[in-house]
Motif scaffolding. Structure first.
Motif, mmCIF file in Angstrom:
data_model
loop_
_atom_site.group_PDB
_atom_site.id
_atom_site.type_symbol
_atom_site.label_atom_id
_atom_site.label_comp_id
_atom_site.label_asym_id
_atom_site.label_seq_id
_atom_site.Cartn_x
_atom_site.Cartn_y
_atom_site.Cartn_z
ATOM 1 N N GLN A 43 0.816 -1.196 0.000
ATOM 2 C CA GLN A 43 0.000 0.000 0.000
ATOM 3 C C GLN A 43 0.860 1.260 0.000
ATOM 4 O O GLN A 43 0.481 2.277 -0.566
ATOM 5 C CB GLN A 43 -0.898 0.022 1.237
ATOM 6 N N GLU A 47 0.904 4.531 -2.899
ATOM 7 C CA GLU A 47 0.484 5.816 -2.351
ATOM 8 C C GLU A 47 1.560 6.878 -2.564
ATOM 9 O O GLU A 47 1.268 8.023 -2.926
ATOM 10 C CB GLU A 47 0.140 5.680 -0.862
ATOM 11 N N LEU A 101 0.892 5.831 6.549
ATOM 12 C CA LEU A 101 -0.447 5.280 6.615
ATOM 13 C C LEU A 101 -0.598 4.272 7.758
ATOM 14 O O LEU A 101 -1.704 3.869 8.082
ATOM 15 C CB LEU A 101 -0.825 4.623 5.277
ATOM 16 N N THR A 123 -2.005 10.242 6.184
ATOM 17 C CA THR A 123 -3.100 9.377 5.749
ATOM 18 C C THR A 123 -3.163 8.188 6.706
ATOM 19 O O THR A 123 -3.336 7.048 6.302
ATOM 20 C CB THR A 123 -2.927 8.907 4.295
ATOM 21 N N VAL A 142 -7.708 11.123 5.692
ATOM 22 C CA VAL A 142 -8.211 9.759 5.573
ATOM 23 C C VAL A 142 -9.321 9.704 6.612
ATOM 24 O O VAL A 142 -9.221 10.380 7.632
ATOM 25 C CB VAL A 142 -7.082 8.729 5.853
ATOM 26 N N SER A 250 -11.911 0.165 3.329
ATOM 27 C CA SER A 250 -11.416 -0.178 1.991
ATOM 28 C C SER A 250 -11.519 -1.668 1.679
ATOM 29 O O SER A 250 -10.725 -2.188 0.911
ATOM 30 C CB SER A 250 -9.965 0.273 1.875
ATOM 31 N N SER A 253 -11.781 -2.130 -1.902
ATOM 32 C CA SER A 253 -10.972 -1.170 -2.661
ATOM 33 C C SER A 253 -10.298 -1.872 -3.842
ATOM 34 O O SER A 253 -9.987 -3.063 -3.765
ATOM 35 C CB SER A 253 -9.924 -0.585 -1.722
ATOM 36 N N TYR A 300 -6.358 3.898 -1.234
ATOM 37 C CA TYR A 300 -5.091 4.383 -0.650
ATOM 38 C C TYR A 300 -4.427 5.371 -1.588
ATOM 39 O O TYR A 300 -3.975 6.445 -1.177
ATOM 40 C CB TYR A 300 -4.115 3.228 -0.414
ATOM 41 N N THR A 301 -4.355 4.997 -2.869
ATOM 42 C CA THR A 301 -3.703 5.860 -3.839
ATOM 43 C C THR A 301 -4.483 7.160 -3.982
ATOM 44 O O THR A 301 -3.900 8.233 -4.079
ATOM 45 C CB THR A 301 -3.610 5.140 -5.188
#
Lengths: 388, 326
Positions: A43, A47, A101, A123, A142, A250, A253, A300-301
């Motif tokens: 992840q 990101e 993150l 985030t 986030v 997510s 996601s 995430y991106t």
């Protein structure tokens, strides 16, 4: 080595005198730290690339000033992340941080960032960043656990759910999501809440129990490699024909969909990003991201990309004069940016305000799984009143 | 394992070199805060803390022949104890630190009773399992330890009302003093008759038993001592970082410190300190330029394994010995 540094220092000093005020020539330095190695790098790397993309779109120049991104690897470990943050702040003298993150790394960074008075756009989905550890310098782009779990609970209640099962990680996001579900449904209506450890491979003990019971649906609060595993076992037990599965945050996601089995069709969730939404901003984001990464962007991106966009807009609003930190913080807390999913901003606690979308997994035209964008829930805020 | 000389080759020249080298080295260490930036000073503090941690493990791995893969448990338990006492009860450093050391000693007593029944790879496995128990408690007991997110905002200690250690220079001297004390203690232990008995146990337990040594008691004492010194490193680390999380007592950390010992050269004391410092520097220096820094460390391990199987310090000593014999 020393000599070279001294010469370089003298050189830059002379150059600085000849060229008037130094700050107008110096680039804006932004520290970008994510887990680039270790289990969460899957992840962290996309990101980081999304943040890079946002600055590339500006030609790496904001308000006439060059922007320099300095990368570091937190490994997803709090002590390493703190040391690397110190390196960015004290050694590299970055003007702001667009980082991280992983929640444990975020918790470790918060006191240091506040003490150093460095603006940090994170985030990290940590509730405490806009509560107990709240500070003028910390922005959280986030949704917090309370924020995304409340939306999921409220939405399913609207669907008519009365009694539910809950299965989530034995870690803060899983446990706190359960607290939220219990608050909305009442503890008695959560027939069973299970907390398998992160990385559990066999969910059959939990699923057989649910298969025997009568509930309107199952909440799932786990991510990474565990989410696809849960979905395939949920289908193996025939539960997909019996009880809907509703993923928190997510869960569906795009990053995770790539690893989901075909039986994931019909699984729902509600979160900040829907890959198939047809807006010009989203088309630009998706094509730009695919051009560099060849994979579809996911939540995430999206959040990395948008966090960078927020910073860019705030920098434009103050004419690139990042040296005035208070002005930058003021601008950032007021900034509104229209992104791929709609308008985003920060609330008075510096938490994220954004549109959420109800997502249903479906089979796309190319046979791959994708999200169908359902109802839009506009401008979701962190529920500070319900969860102080 | 090849037999090592029962007495160290300690020439008069070597002792003179140490005596001559000590004052400049001490002076250099004392003046570092005025030469380095706060960030670099922080890296030096980390090097010192991990050196102490690695040296404490060397007492087990290098001197007694007990390869432990759970040494982070004592590091972490002391860190949690110091952190909890400071955060929840507001204890000062002079009470919290001894309490933390006692906590890691008591844990080592308990774990020692269980682990010391085994040898070699079995010992490795059981220390690993026991440290996982400690990790599980830190991870699972959310109301006390904060679970996965750990406990932030632990205050830096102050020696008394006039001596707060929030200043980075003052804190450096604080760490230097305790790491120096720990190192001195380890050097004394290793050079004492007790230390030689440990080396004897490493070479041949049965022979030591035949000579009338109570082998178990020696191993137990070494185990607890190593745990206390690892705990000291853990305390310093928690004061340095101002937070503690389950990551402190994870297997990864136990493995990392074991690699530091092996890289530097087990059974040399100074070697593990070199190994620890090297890893800290590499991790923080290279990672700014490439995310493939793990690969670089991997290459270094392979090179050491191929060309210096006794670690960096072992390699240097062999060279010196070869030169001494014409």
């Amino acid at each position: 080595m020393r000599l070279v540094q001294v010469l370089a220092l003298i050189g830059s000093a002379v150059f600085g005198v000849l060229n008037g005020p130094a700050w107008s020539q110096e680039p804006i330095k932004i520290g970008v730290m994510f887990p680039l190695t270790g289990p969460i790098s899957g992840q962290g790397i996309p990101e980081r690339d999304a943040i890079k993309q946002a600055f590339d779109e500006e030609g790496d120049t904001v308000a006439g000033r060059k922007v320099e991104l300095l990368y570091e690897d937190s490994e997803g470990r709090p002590d390493v992340g703190l040391t690397k943050t110190k390196a960015l702040v004290e050694r590299d003298k970055v003007d702001l941080l667009l980082s991280e993150l992983v929640s444990s790394v975020g918790a470790a960074m918060a006191p240091y960032v506040t003490q150093q008075k460095i603006p940090w756009i994170s985030t990290v989905a940590l509730d405490s960043l806009t509560r107990g550890q709240k500070s003028k310098y910390i922005f959280r782009f986030v949704p917090s656990t309370y924020q995304y779990a409340s939306v999921a609970a409220r939405f399913t209640q609207k669907l008519g759910w009365k009694k539910v099962y809950f299965i989530g990680w034995n870690a803060p996001p899983g446990r706190e999501s359960a607290d939220v579900v219990k608050k909305f449904y009442g503890a008695g209506n959560v027939l069973d809440a299970q907390f398998p450890n992160v990385g559990t491979s066999d969910y059959s003990p939990y699923l057989t129990e649910m298969a025997a019971g009568k509930a309107d649906g199952i909440f799932a609060a786990m991510w990474g490699a565990d989410a696809p595993r849960l979905v395939s076992q949920y289908a193996d037990y025939g539960l997909n024909k019996k009880m809907p599965l509703f993923g928190i945050a997510s869960f569906t996601s795009e990053e995770l969909l790539a690893h989901m089995p075909p039986q994931a069709v019909g699984v729902q969730s509600i979160y900040t990003y829907c890959g198939t939404l047809d807006t010009p901003e989203n088309r630009k984001f998706v094509s730009g991201f695919q051009a560099r990464d060849h994979a579809l962007p996911g939540s995430y991106t999206y959040m990395g990309y948008m966090a960078a966009k927020m910073v860019i807009q705030a920098l434009k609003d103050i004419g690139g004069k990042i040296e005035d930190r208070d002005a930058f913080i003021d601008a950032l807390s007021k900034v509104h940016v229209k992104g791929p999913m709609g308008m985003t901003s920060f609330d008075s606690h510096h938490g994220m305000v954004a549109d959420f979308y109800q997502l249903t997994v479906e089979k796309g035209p190319d046979g791959k799984l994708q999200n169908h964008c359902g109802e839009r829930i506009a401008q979701v805020k962190d529920p500070y009143d319900l969860f102080p | 394992m090849t037999a090592l000389p029962s007495k160290p080759v300690r020439s008069r020249r070597g002792a003179a070199a140490v005596l001559l080298g000590l004052p400049p080295a001490l002076l250099a260490l004392l003046s570092l805060p005025y030469l380095l930036s706060t960030y670099d000073l922080g890296i030096v503090v980390q090097m010192m803390i991990f050196s102490l941690f690695a040296m404490s493990l060397d007492l087990l791995v290098g001197f007694t022949g007990m390869p432990s893969l759970g040494h982070a448990a004592y590091f972490g338990i002391a860190a949690y104890t110091a952190g909890l006492l400071a955060l929840k009860l507001g204890w000062g450093v002079w009470f919290a630190m001894p309490a933390a050391l006692i906590a890691s000693a008591l844990t080592a007593v308990l774990f020692g009773f269980l682990a010391l029944r085994t040898r070699g790879s079995y010992f490795l496995m059981i220390t690993l399992a026991l440290s996982q128990v400690a990790w599980g408690i830190a991870f699972g007991w959310r109301s006390l330890t904060g679970g996965d997110d750990g406990m932030p905002n632990i205050p830096r200690p102050s020696l008394d009302a006039h001596w707060p250690l929030t200043d980075d220079r003052a804190f450096y001297y604080f760490v230097l003093a305790f790491v120096g004390l720990g190192t001195l203690l380890l050097v004394r232990i290793v050079a004492s008759p007790f230390g030689y008995a440990l080396r004897g146990i490493r070479e041949s337990e049965t022979r030591m038993r035949a000579l009338g040594y109570d082998v178990w008691r020696y191993k137990f004492a070494a185990f607890v001592l190593a745990a206390v010194l690892a705990g000291l490193a853990g305390c310093l680390y928690v004061y340095y970082n101002r937070f503690v999380s389950p990551d402190y007592l994870q297997v990864v950390r136990s493995a990392e410190v074991l690699l530091m010992v092996i890289l530097g050269g087990a059974g040399t004391l100074i070697g593990p300190a070199i190994g620890a410092s090297l890893i800290v520097v590499l991790e923080n220096l290279i990672s700014a330029y490439t995310e493939r820094w793990l690969m670089m460390i991997g290459v270094i391990y392979i090179l050491v394994a191929m060309f210096a199987p006794r670690g960096i310090m072992g390699f240097i000593r062999e060279r010196l010995r070869a030169r001494a014999r014409p």
